[in-house]
Write a protein that holds these residues in place. Sequence first.
Motif, PDB file in Angstrom:
ATOM      1  N   TYR A  81       0.837  -1.206   0.000  1.00 40.81           N
ATOM      2  CA  TYR A  81       0.000   0.000   0.000  1.00 40.81           C
ATOM      3  C   TYR A  81       0.872   1.256   0.000  1.00 40.81           C
ATOM      4  O   TYR A  81       0.637   2.199  -0.777  1.00 40.81           O
ATOM      5  N   ALA A  82       1.905   1.257   0.867  1.00 40.42           N
ATOM      6  CA  ALA A  82       2.772   2.438   0.962  1.00 40.42           C
ATOM      7  C   ALA A  82       3.584   2.632  -0.312  1.00 40.42           C
ATOM      8  O   ALA A  82       3.757   3.760  -0.798  1.00 40.42           O
TER       9      ALA A  82
ATOM     10  N   ALA B 152       1.725   4.198  -3.212  1.00 38.29           N
ATOM     11  CA  ALA B 152       1.436   5.631  -3.107  1.00 38.29           C
ATOM     12  C   ALA B 152       2.322   6.422  -4.070  1.00 38.29           C
ATOM     13  O   ALA B 152       1.968   7.531  -4.487  1.00 38.29           O
TER      14      ALA B 152
ATOM     15  N   ALA C  17       0.587   7.312  -7.264  1.00 43.30           N
ATOM     16  CA  ALA C  17      -0.679   8.026  -7.144  1.00 43.30           C
ATOM     17  C   ALA C  17      -0.767   9.299  -7.989  1.00 43.30           C
ATOM     18  O   ALA C  17      -1.863   9.799  -8.234  1.00 43.30           O
TER      19      ALA C  17
ATOM     20  N   MET D  12      -4.503   0.518  -2.955  1.00 39.90           N
ATOM     21  CA  MET D  12      -4.178   1.862  -3.410  1.00 39.90           C
ATOM     22  C   MET D  12      -4.737   2.102  -4.811  1.00 39.90           C
ATOM     23  O   MET D  12      -5.196   3.218  -5.131  1.00 39.90           O
TER      24      MET D  12
ATOM     25  N   SER E 176      -7.350   5.005  -5.990  1.00 42.21           N
ATOM     26  CA  SER E 176      -6.901   5.929  -7.024  1.00 42.21           C
ATOM     27  C   SER E 176      -7.739   5.839  -8.298  1.00 42.21           C
ATOM     28  O   SER E 176      -7.433   6.518  -9.292  1.00 42.21           O
TER      29      SER E 176
END
Length: 342
Positions: A240-241, A244, A247, A270, A274
Amino acid sequence: MTDDTPRRRKGVGPVSLSEVAVQAGVSISTVSRIVNGETRRASPETLARVREAIKTVGYHPNQLGRALRSRESRLVAMLAANLDNPVMATLAASTEAALRQAGYTMILCDTHDRPELQDDYLNAMRSQVVQGYVMVAAQPSDGLRDFVERGAPMVFVSRRSPFGTCAFVGPDNLAAGAAAADYLLDRGIDAPAVVFPSRGSSTTRERVQGFCERVVARGLSADRVRRVEAPGISHLEIGYAAAAQFAAPGAWPRGAMCISDQVAYGVHRMARESGIRVPGDCELVGIDGNPINAWLAPWLTSVEIPHQDFGPVIVDLMLSLWGGAAPRERLMPHRMAAALAT
């Protein structure tokens, strides 16, 4: 009722050898020898009486006491990095079944991918006279180094030993990474991404290496691969991080390899936030073949590894170590499991 009627025990607590001796009409030393497998000095009639007495009073040998006396046991410890991961749960179930079939009992410990907890468990298992250790995704630690250097019987699973050559069962991670690259390149994705944790392991390094080498081998420049990483322990949170970084408008790749299925789950979250469709806008390829994919992640293509078949292989390597053989490696096969949803 006659005097020779069997006297069944009515008390509580463990049955002692003396109770067996009284029931059989022999000495305690005779019962002890027979219970411990020394039957040459006993007549067939005595053997039959003692065995019947054991059954009548419900005697069970004290396995821990026997283990402490002989410094051997029928216990094998598995230390797994994260039992929340269904892959590791599958490995544990497969290994436990194979050990049980071979006459051993498995103790299962979850280290939560923490080196200090791994060492605590190793030391605790040593006091239980554990006969062997199955290390699933082990972390480098002082305690582990000590066990390896002392020659403790250890089979490493998924991640190789960080301290020299040891028995290992796992996939061919270089080939798995290459298979993921082939899948994406065959679909015309010529600028793929690879997503992985910052804190590397042999598994991570080999999967990323296999992916990048295959991209180059197929005629693309190495800088066409976008490497995206994030710190942490949880692969869900890492995925998930790391995602980013995709994004920004137009920053999402058309395809990415995630070094585990759980990393792919985090990337997918994510993507949904998005407004990116998977696999429509971005194809994700994981590695593991997590058994829950068909139920909860039909959008994921995965390099499937048969973790349910690891158990007998792990036990075979452990038995060979106990027999004095040198440590060996067994690489397990893999296959592509395409996404069910398009």
